[in-house]
Every structure is written in C-alpha cells, then in structure tokens.
Design an enzyme around this catalytic site. Structure first.
Site: not given
Ligand code: NAD
Ligand code: TYD
Length: 352
Positions: A134-136, A159, A163
């Site tokens: 992630t970019d975070e 988080y 990561k």
């Molecule tokens: P998500 O939370 O929707 O899905 C995570 C999946 O991992 C779920 O299916 C869960 O059951 C599985 N999981 C969790 N713990 C586990 C374990 N101990 N063993 C096996 N499986 C397990 O997440 P997402 O948003 O789809 O993100 C997927 C990946 O992409 C993550 O690594 C996250 O850090 C990265 N990512 C997400 C975003 C975003 O905006 N959502 C952005 C950049 C990177």
């Molecule tokens: P989120 O979707 O949780 O992603 P991330 O924290 O990984 O960027 O949140 C996106 C932005 O929205 C973040 O600045 C937090 C804000 N946010 C709210 O203002 N209210 C909410 O209920 C949630 C879940 C997020």
C-alpha cells in the site's frame, strides 16, 4: 517449468483479491490458480461464484498464520509463484486491535516467504514472490508532493507499520536468500465487492439506508482513488513483466478531499435513487477524527506508466457510477455482509 504453472493467490476471497483471482482464472486457462484464504470477516466466496467451477481454479481455506499448514501446502501443491494479498486491511481496526495486524501481515507474510524460499531454493529461476502493498507505508504528505518508489518509509498507523514491516521482510528475503520478488504499492481502491467498512461502500450503504455519513474530522483529508479492476490489470502486468527486486507504485492520478468525494457520491446516488438533489448531503455528519489520521496520500505512477505502459482505464466519475450500480444491484450481498458481527463493529466504531 514457469512461474505461470501454479499460481498461489492469497486473500483471493477479499475485495481486491477476488478481482485478481477472476482475472487470472480467465486470462490463464493453462495455469492452475490456487486461492488461499482464511475467510475472515472480510473474505467472502460469494465474490467468486462465477468462476468457482472453473477447471483451473482451486480454493484452499487456510490461515497464513498457521506455519505448519502453509509448509504442508507448499510441499503438496509445489506452487511456482505467489501473489500475496491476504492481510488485515482496515486502519480503524488496526487502531483497535494492532496484534491481529502483526500476526497476519507480518508473521503470515514471513510464513509464506519461508515456505516459498524452502521450496524454490535449489533453483530460484522461473519463480516469483509478488507482494501487494500500500502507499500508506510512505506515511503522509503535506499539501504538495507525490510518493515515488524512492520515498522513505514512514508509516503512522499500526496497519501501515505492519505492511511496511512485511515489505521489509520481502526485500530481506530477496537480498539474503536470493528469493525473486516484486512489490507494488497502490493507492486507495474502490469498486464492487469492497467490504462496507471502508469509506466508499460504507457511505453507499448508509445513503441507501438514509443513515448518517460519519466524516472524520473536518473532511479535508486527501486520498488518491483507483478503480479496483485497474489495480488488478496492473498486478497482472507486473506479474508478467515486472523486473526482479523492483517496486512499482500504482495510483489513479485522482486526488479527492474526503468531503468533496462524499458530496459527489451523494449527488450520484440521489440521481440514481430518484431522490431530490441535496437530500443525501443532509446525512453528512462530522465526527471525532481518526487518531494519527494521515493528511494526504498521492502516488507518482510514472514508473509503471513508462516501463510497463499501464495507466488507469476508468475515470473516477465512471468508476464511482459503476460501483454504486453494483451495490444497488447486489443488495443481497450487502445484506449478507452487514448482518451479524458487522452491527457490533459499527456500534463500537461509531459510538461517540
Ligand atoms: P480485504 O480486507 O478486502 O481482504 C483481505 C482478504 O485476506 C480476505 O479475504 C481475508 O479473509 C483474507 N485474510 C485475512 N487474514 C488472513 C489470514 N490470516 N490468512 C489467510 N487469509 C486471510 O483487503 P483488500 O482491500 O482486498 O486488500 C488486499 C491487499 O491489498 C492487502 O494486502 C492490502 O494491504 C492491499 N491494499 C489494499 C488497498 C485498498 O484500498 N483496499 C490499497 C492498496 C493495497
Ligand atoms: P478508508 O476507506 O478507511 O481508507 P484509508 O484509511 O486506508 O485511506 O478511509 C478513507 C478516508 O476516509 C480516510 O481519510 C478516512 C476517511 N473516513 C471517514 O471520514 N469516515 C469513515 O467512516 C471512514 C471509514 C473513513
């Protein structure tokens, strides 16, 4: 043998993972695609109903924290590559329970690295460990500037710290043991199948139900949003063509302040739901800020653009509209994931 033969995708029942699994199952009929997922609250096999009977697809319900089980699986299936997405992924949950993030994101990743290294170490050629990050990990930006692949890691939430740590372990396995790897760091994703704890699906669900829209702080926090299918396409490209030991930043060239995004969402939803203009905006409620809230994320995605020719294919207005349509057409999915434990999470998270 090639890295395409037996591809292990972890976290494939989650939001991004399910789009990646579908893309790979359809794109590579001669590869076996293994989806390993523990099915936590965020994992949902309903996301993959359309491909679950494909001949080149196998689901494995396993927890990546279970080192013995992971070792056994590598012995049994002899995966040729790994695309690792399984993670605890929500910042707010990491503030409440950081331990789960250390266990899954750090220890779970280490387990996978260890098993991959053990299986492949006689000949690392034709193998790949691809870590989805992630970019975070880069921390927060001020009003200007962009994260590049050279930006130092400076994570602020449990988080992002977990990561960042897992990224370090992946690089360490590359340097120490010669494990071939790539890492990509992506900005905020949105699209179908995202669990309604993240901003966009949470607010879509609340607008449907006419519930308050809890904007943290003053709403002037900025995120760079990318449609999930564009992320999946970038992952496929990096898997195919990414260079060993390289990092690729992936982003939408699409920055939005939360409050402006929420207003756009309200406008699109009012139009689709036949409500009067401005009705959903009245649901906006400013609530207590998230502790350690990063002000701004923005990705410089020029490396992947120049080297691999990738760019987002969907504008934000189009992507958001498709996303809303998906949630409106899949009310049953939304109902299923928001019943039970979700209610309790919601009450705890949004209690004053
Ligand atoms: P998500 O939370 O929707 O899905 C995570 C999946 O991992 C779920 O299916 C869960 O059951 C599985 N999981 C969790 N713990 C586990 C374990 N101990 N063993 C096996 N499986 C397990 O997440 P997402 O948003 O789809 O993100 C997927 C990946 O992409 C993550 O690594 C996250 O850090 C990265 N990512 C997400 C975003 C975003 O905006 N959502 C952005 C950049 C990177
Ligand atoms: P989120 O979707 O949780 O992603 P991330 O924290 O990984 O960027 O949140 C996106 C932005 O929205 C973040 O600045 C937090 C804000 N946010 C709210 O203002 N209210 C909410 O209920 C949630 C879940 C997020």
């Amino acid at each position: 043998m090639s890295k395409f033969d037996k591809i292990l995708i972890t976290g494939g029942a989650g939001f991004i993972g399910s789009h990646v699994v579908r893309l790979f199952v359809n794109q590579y009929p001669n590869s076996q695609i293994y989806n390993l997922d523990a099915l936590t609250y965020a994992g949902n096999l309903e996301n993959l109903k359309d491909i679950e009977n494909s001949e080149n697809y196998t689901f494995l319900k396993v927890d990546i924290c279970d080192r013995d089980a992971i070792n056994q699986l590598f012995d049994e299936y002899r995966f040729t590559s790994v695309i690792h997405l399984a993670a605890e992924s929500h910042v707010d949950r990491s503030i409440t329970n950081p331990f789960a993030f250390v266990e899954t994101n750090i220890m779970g990743t280490l387990n996978l690295l260890h098993s991959a290294k053990s299986l492949w170490q006689d000949d690392f050629s034709n193998h790949l460990f691809y870590h989805i990050s992630t970019d975070e990990v880069y921390g927060t930006l001020g009003e200007t500037g962009l994260f590049t692949e050279e930006t130092s890691y400076d994570p602020n939430s449990p988080y992002s710290a977990s990561k960042a740590s897992s990224d370090h372990f992946v690089r360490a396995f590359g340097e120490t043991y010669g494990l071939p790897y790539v890492i990509s760091n992506c900005s905020n994703n949105y699209g179908p199948n995202q669990f309604p704890e993240k901003l966009i699906p949470l607010f879509i669900n609340n607008i449907i139900k006419k519930k308050p829209l809890p904007v943290y702080g003053d709403g002037n926090y900025t995120r760079d949003w990318l449609y999930v299918l564009d992320h999946a396409i970038a992952i496929d490209l990096i898997f195919k063509e990414g260079k060993n030991k390289q990092t690729y930043n992936i982003g939408g060239f699409n920055e939005w302040k939360n409050i402006d995004l929420v207003k756009l969402l309200c406008q699109q939803m009012d139009a689709k739901l036949g409500r009067k203009a401005g009705e959903s905006e009245e649901l906006i409620t400013f609530v207590k800020d998230r502790p350690g809230h990063d002000l701004r994320y923005a990705i410089d995605a020029s490396k992947i653009n120049k080297e691999l020719g990738w760019k987002p294919s969907v504008t934000f207005e189009e992507g958001l509209s498709k996303t809303i349509d998906w949630y409106l057409e899949n009310k049953e999915w939304l109902k299923n994931v928001t019943s039970g434990a979700y209610q309790k999470y919601y009450e705890n998270q949004y209690a004053n």
